[in-house]
Design an enzyme around this catalytic site. Structure first.
Site, mmCIF file in Angstrom:
data_model
loop_
_atom_site.group_PDB
_atom_site.id
_atom_site.type_symbol
_atom_site.label_atom_id
_atom_site.label_comp_id
_atom_site.label_asym_id
_atom_site.label_seq_id
_atom_site.Cartn_x
_atom_site.Cartn_y
_atom_site.Cartn_z
ATOM 1 N N THR A 166 37.607 40.685 34.280
ATOM 2 C CA THR A 166 38.186 39.970 33.136
ATOM 3 C C THR A 166 37.046 39.320 32.372
ATOM 4 O O THR A 166 36.041 38.951 32.966
ATOM 5 C CB THR A 166 39.147 38.892 33.688
ATOM 6 O OG1 THR A 166 40.292 39.556 34.205
ATOM 7 C CG2 THR A 166 39.572 37.880 32.644
ATOM 8 N N VAL A 195 52.869 39.775 33.473
ATOM 9 C CA VAL A 195 52.007 38.970 32.603
ATOM 10 C C VAL A 195 51.232 38.026 33.496
ATOM 11 O O VAL A 195 51.814 37.328 34.331
ATOM 12 C CB VAL A 195 52.839 38.183 31.571
ATOM 13 C CG1 VAL A 195 51.945 37.260 30.757
ATOM 14 C CG2 VAL A 195 53.589 39.145 30.655
ATOM 15 N N THR A 217 39.099 33.064 35.333
ATOM 16 C CA THR A 217 39.246 34.418 35.864
ATOM 17 C C THR A 217 39.577 34.325 37.349
ATOM 18 O O THR A 217 39.255 33.326 37.985
ATOM 19 C CB THR A 217 37.965 35.254 35.650
ATOM 20 O OG1 THR A 217 38.062 36.464 36.414
ATOM 21 C CG2 THR A 217 36.704 34.519 36.105
HETATM 22 N N1 ASP Z 1 43.158 36.617 35.973
HETATM 23 C C1 ASP Z 1 43.356 38.019 35.744
HETATM 24 C C2 ASP Z 1 44.789 38.355 36.036
HETATM 25 O O1 ASP Z 1 45.288 37.964 37.064
HETATM 26 C C3 ASP Z 1 42.477 38.879 36.574
HETATM 27 C C4 ASP Z 1 41.016 38.503 36.585
HETATM 28 O O2 ASP Z 1 40.638 37.440 36.158
HETATM 29 O O3 ASP Z 1 40.225 39.327 37.019
HETATM 30 O O4 ASP Z 1 45.382 39.038 35.260
#
Ligand code: ASP
Length: 314
Positions: A166, A195, A217
């Site tokens: 992300t 979502v 993230t």
């Molecule tokens: N936070 C993101 C999600 O759960 C994934 C990530 O940060 O890698 O959609």
């Protein structure tokens, strides 16, 4: 105020052969954003453009390079927020566009709403003249392979997620305004229509000129349970430094819901940090002619902006 930008390219575990790609990607994004700030551009513009650079870079799980949902399709979430007036725009389960962060900004600026999802996001994108790209153009061989591997009955794609990616950015401009932007393909093999935190204000990001800005993230369902971005700013309102606030919020998420992740934070006075409770998180920051970058806990490679530019151009 001296402008500062901090970006991240996702918390998790990065495969050895991809480390350099991540480092280069976050450096390039931070330099792009900093250049905008240095030329008098706003924090909002800087975070948007920095995120666009990473959405266009297939190393990252955002835009091209996004992970696939259970049906093998890309569905992306993104959020942007302006600390000046707490305006924010987001999209969730967005399909067939190259840069969800641009669409999020249009939601903020062209509608009375804050979040458009799925078909509504597509209709709005079309109305705004955003070109539709074939879904396949956002899919890399790697994300297709991971999706296939995760379909095997013995696999457990949910925990722990590795090699995430992300992307996000926070910045403060010369007027002292802050902004944040975050963009993601979400979690591998997620349910259709899932979502994540990224599209949710206060979870995927938050920006307030009175305090600072954060982009997050990590495991989205954990991040949403503790409203991680707003929690970091809450700690700063209580007097903590960005680093203390990031540590406290990440520890709380670990202890309370066994969730792991990372945050980048900037304060209204230009203090900043990049912290994570996962094994790795790629990040880069540019402050006053100096570029800092890391992937591992404790790693901080420091170069001048000129050196970094010369290396990237080679
Ligand atoms: N936070 C993101 C999600 O759960 C994934 C990530 O940060 O890698 O959609």
């Amino acid at each position: 105020m001296k402008p500062v930008i901090v970006v991240h390219g996702g918390a998790g575990t990065i495969f050895k052969d991809r480390e350099e790609g991540y480092r280069t990607g976050v450096k390039r994004a931070a330099l792009k954003g900093y250049n905008i700030l240095k030329n008098g551009g706003s924090a909002l513009e800087a975070v948007e453009e920095a995120v666009v650079v990473m959405e266009d870079d297939p190393h990252f799980n955002a835009g091209c390079g996004s992970v696939l949902n259970e049906k093998g399709d890309v569905e992306m979430d993104a959020i942007i927020m302006d600390g000046k007036n707490l305006a924010s725009g987001a999209v969730s389960a967005a399909r067939c566009i190259a840069n969800p962060i641009k669409l999020a900004r249009l939601v903020m600026e062209k509608t009375d709403h804050m979040l458009l999802t799925d078909r509504g996001a597509s209709i709005f994108a079309k109305a705004q003249g955003i070109p539709e790209v074939p879904g396949e153009m956002l899919v890399t061989d790697r994300s297709r392979e991971r999706w296939k591997a995760n379909l095997k009955p013995e696999s457990n794609p949910a925990v722990p997620q590795i090699d995430l990616g992300t992307v996000g950015a926070v910045a403060i401009d010369s007027d002292g305004s802050v902004a944040c932007a975050t963009s993601t393909g979400g979690l591998t093999n997620k349910l259709v229509g899932r979502v994540g935190d990224t599209a949710c204000i206060g979870s995927g990001g938050y920006a307030d000129d009175l305090v600072g800005a954060t982009s997050t993230t990590g495991h989205g369902e954990s991040i949403m349970k503790v409203v991680l971005a707003r929690l970091v700013l809450h700690h700063m309102e209580q007097g903590m430094t960005p680093e203390e606030a990031a540590d406290a919020a990440l520890s709380y998420m670990k202890e309370r819901v066994n969730g792991h992740g990372g945050v980048i934070v900037i304060s209204k006075s230009g203090g900043w940090t990049a912290k994570f409770s996962t094994k790795q998180m790629s990040w880069a920051a540019v402050t006053d002619g100096q570029l800092q970058c890391g992937i591992y806990q404790g790693e901080n490679q420091i170069t001048t902006v000129e050196e970094a530019l010369a290396l990237l151009l080679n």
